[in-house]
Design an enzyme around this catalytic site. Structure first.
Site, PDB file in Angstrom:
ATOM      1  N   ASP A 280      -3.323   0.101 -16.605  1.00 36.56           N
ATOM      2  CA  ASP A 280      -3.008  -0.997 -17.530  1.00 36.56           C
ATOM      3  C   ASP A 280      -4.251  -1.572 -18.212  1.00 36.56           C
ATOM      4  OD1 ASP A 280      -3.795  -2.076 -15.156  1.00 36.56           O
ATOM      5  OD2 ASP A 280      -2.149  -3.501 -14.971  1.00 36.56           O
TER       6      ASP A 280
ATOM      7  N   SER B 158      -6.727   0.221 -19.209  1.00 40.06           N
ATOM      8  CA  SER B 158      -6.969   1.174 -20.302  1.00 40.06           C
ATOM      9  C   SER B 158      -5.991   0.909 -21.446  1.00 40.06           C
ATOM     10  CB  SER B 158      -6.791   2.614 -19.811  1.00 40.06           C
ATOM     11  OG  SER B 158      -7.412   2.787 -18.557  1.00 40.06           O
TER      12      SER B 158
ATOM     13  N   ILE C   3      -2.673   7.195  -9.595  1.00 39.21           N
ATOM     14  CA  ILE C   3      -1.871   7.529  -8.402  1.00 39.21           C
ATOM     15  C   ILE C   3      -1.068   6.331  -7.915  1.00 39.21           C
ATOM     16  CG2 ILE C   3      -3.508   9.293  -7.639  1.00 39.21           C
ATOM     17  CD1 ILE C   3      -4.278   7.218  -5.356  1.00 39.21           C
ATOM     18  N   ASP C   4      -1.342   5.126  -8.472  1.00 41.59           N
ATOM     19  CA  ASP C   4      -0.761   3.903  -7.902  1.00 41.59           C
ATOM     20  C   ASP C   4       0.694   3.648  -8.284  1.00 41.59           C
ATOM     21  OD1 ASP C   4      -3.250   3.408  -6.800  1.00 41.59           O
ATOM     22  OD2 ASP C   4      -3.907   2.136  -8.457  1.00 41.59           O
TER      23      ASP C   4
ATOM     24  N   ALA D  88       8.490   6.949   8.889  1.00 32.76           N
ATOM     25  CA  ALA D  88       7.608   6.021   9.614  1.00 32.76           C
ATOM     26  C   ALA D  88       8.433   4.941  10.310  1.00 32.76           C
ATOM     27  CB  ALA D  88       6.632   5.372   8.626  1.00 32.76           C
ATOM     28  N   GLU D  89       7.832   4.336  11.331  1.00 28.78           N
ATOM     29  CA  GLU D  89       8.521   3.262  12.066  1.00 28.78           C
ATOM     30  C   GLU D  89       8.370   1.914  11.367  1.00 28.78           C
ATOM     31  OE1 GLU D  89       7.186   5.912  13.674  1.00 28.78           O
ATOM     32  OE2 GLU D  89       9.199   6.475  14.365  1.00 28.78           O
TER      33      GLU D  89
ATOM     34  N   ASN E 114       8.029   7.139  21.965  1.00 31.49           N
ATOM     35  CA  ASN E 114       6.773   7.566  22.593  1.00 31.49           C
ATOM     36  C   ASN E 114       5.597   7.555  21.626  1.00 31.49           C
ATOM     37  OD1 ASN E 114       6.883   9.998  21.198  1.00 31.49           O
ATOM     38  ND2 ASN E 114       6.159  11.172  22.960  1.00 31.49           N
TER      39      ASN E 114
ATOM     40  N   ARG F 215      -6.759  10.929  -4.174  1.00 30.73           N
ATOM     41  CA  ARG F 215      -6.934  11.050  -5.627  1.00 30.73           C
ATOM     42  C   ARG F 215      -7.180  12.495  -6.060  1.00 30.73           C
ATOM     43  NH1 ARG F 215      -9.791   5.880  -7.245  1.00 30.73           N
ATOM     44  NH2 ARG F 215     -11.356   7.140  -8.280  1.00 30.73           N
TER      45      ARG F 215
HETATM   46  O1  F6P Z   1      -6.302   2.905  -9.204  1.00 27.64           O
HETATM   47  C1  F6P Z   1      -6.526   3.997  -8.395  1.00 27.64           C
HETATM   48  C2  F6P Z   1      -7.248   3.607  -7.144  1.00 27.64           C
HETATM   49  O2  F6P Z   1      -7.447   4.778  -6.374  1.00 27.64           O
HETATM   50  C3  F6P Z   1      -6.585   2.516  -6.305  1.00 27.64           C
HETATM   51  O3  F6P Z   1      -5.545   3.031  -5.519  1.00 27.64           O
HETATM   52  C4  F6P Z   1      -7.748   2.010  -5.511  1.00 27.64           C
HETATM   53  O4  F6P Z   1      -7.539   0.679  -5.132  1.00 27.64           O
HETATM   54  C5  F6P Z   1      -8.898   2.125  -6.485  1.00 27.64           C
HETATM   55  O5  F6P Z   1      -8.508   3.070  -7.458  1.00 27.64           O
HETATM   56  C6  F6P Z   1     -10.205   2.580  -5.876  1.00 27.64           C
HETATM   57  O6  F6P Z   1     -11.166   2.552  -6.867  1.00 27.64           O
HETATM   58  P1  F6P Z   1     -12.600   3.223  -6.753  1.00 27.64           P
HETATM   59  O7  F6P Z   1     -12.433   4.710  -6.765  1.00 27.64           O
HETATM   60  O8  F6P Z   1     -13.297   2.741  -7.976  1.00 27.64           O
HETATM   61  O9  F6P Z   1     -13.182   2.769  -5.476  1.00 27.64           O
END
Ligand code: F6P
Length: 320
Positions: free
Chosen positions: A104, A106, A127-128, A187-188, A216, A254
């Site tokens: 966002d 960018s 990736i977020d 996941a739990e 367990n 990433r």
């Molecule tokens: O926005 C992608 C991201 O990998 C986030 O998940 C993470 O908080 C951040 O970038 C980490 O940034 P950097 O690589 O600059 O430490």
């Protein structure tokens, strides 16, 4: 008429960015438009590091993670003087329009340049999965695959040793990566910015799982920036039936070759970006909503509330 398009990747890199650059390049060239790659995000506009892109320049990158153009974060790009300098450089190099692949921040840069007369189209690359105006971002599916593969491995060893694995995943301030991982891995517990965090509740829940349910092992998926997972793992060891271990997946999320879904998404979005610019449209961002490719004004996307994940949190609760 558009004669030369620039393309840049900005912010944290994401698998599939290369596929998007390739699509923009090939589709523009096939329309008789020249293409220029801008190195290292907005910094490349400032430093005028432009490289001409031909068909062959984007060969053999479709399956590669990262971005061959390089990326950078440039908070200073908010300043108008810097934007004006970049517009001057774009004009000097005959670049009439720009495709910006990033998050966002960018998008805000792309909007500012559009207002200054350089049509820009934003593509959601992170990736977020935290970009408004799209259900999915380029790179999310690949990062999710990485998380799932790794958590599956952690479950093997956790179950052998009757441990509780606390796994921290990325996502900035968005819980999607954690939530989707938690559902996909069974996941739990899942802890995200949306669920909130209460350490006492977490310990009580794990005590219940260890004592009453007699599990367990347990897997807890937690979003980054919530708590110190090493410290939490120690408290789990002290206060529950489980021995706690923390794992921070970190930047491994990433990297990696993009999944077919990310390659498809990036290629489709790249095509749409070029089509919009050829129509003389700027200041818009491309998204995929309910499986349809869309475009909307960046301003409108930035003002949209984040899509609710209530149904998925409910699903998670019903699966435990
Ligand atoms: O926005 C992608 C991201 O990998 C986030 O998940 C993470 O908080 C951040 O970038 C980490 O940034 P950097 O690589 O600059 O430490």
């Amino acid at each position: 008429m558009v004669r030369k398009i620039g393309v840049l990747t900005s912010g944290g890199d994401a698998p599939g960015m290369n596929a998007a650059i390739r699509a923009v390049t090939r589709i523009a060239l096939n329309n008789g438009v020249e293409v220029v790659g801008v190195k290292n995000g907005y910094r490349g506009l400032l430093e005028e590091t432009f490289i001409p892109l031909e068909r062959g320049s984007v060969s053999d990158i479709l399956d590669r993670g990262g971005t061959f153009l390089g990326s950078a974060r440039l908070p200073g790009f908010r300043e108008e003087a810097m934007q004006d300098e970049c517009v001057k450089h774009l004009r000097r190099n005959g670049i009439d329009a720009l495709v910006v692949i990033g998050g966002d921040g960018s998008y805000r840069g792309a909007l500012a340049l559009t207002k200054k007369g350089i049509n820009c189209i934003g593509l959601p690359g992170t990736i977020d999965n935290d970009i408004p105006g799209t259900d999915l971002t380029i790179g999310f599916d690949t990062a999710l695959r990485t998380c799932v593969e790794n958590v599956d491995k952690l479950r093997d060893t956790s179950s052998s040793h009757h441990r509780c694995s606390i796994v921290e995943v990325m996502g900035n301030h968005c819980g999607d990566l954690a939530l989707y991982t938690a559902i996909s891995c069974g996941a739990e517990m899942v802890i995200t910015p949306e669920t909130g965090y209460d350490e006492i509740e977490v310990i009580e829940r794990l005590r219940y799982l260890g004592n009453a349910v007699r599990k367990n092992h347990a897997i807890v998926i937690i979003s980054e920036k919530i708590t110190d997972v090493e410290a939490l793992a120690k408290k789990v060891t002290l206060n529950t039936e489980f021995s706690g271990r923390a794992t921070v997946l970190g930047h491994i999320q990433r990297g990696g070759s993009p999944t077919p879904s990310d390659r498809m998404l990036a290629s489709r979005m790249g095509e749409k970006a070029v089509d919009l610019l050829m129509e003389g449209i700027g200041g818009q961002c491309v998204g995929i909503i309910d499986n349809s490719l869309t475009a909307m004004p960046i301003q409108e996307a930035l003002e949209r509330p984040k899509a609710s994940r209530k149904h998925l949190y409910r699903l998670f609760d019903r699966l435990v």
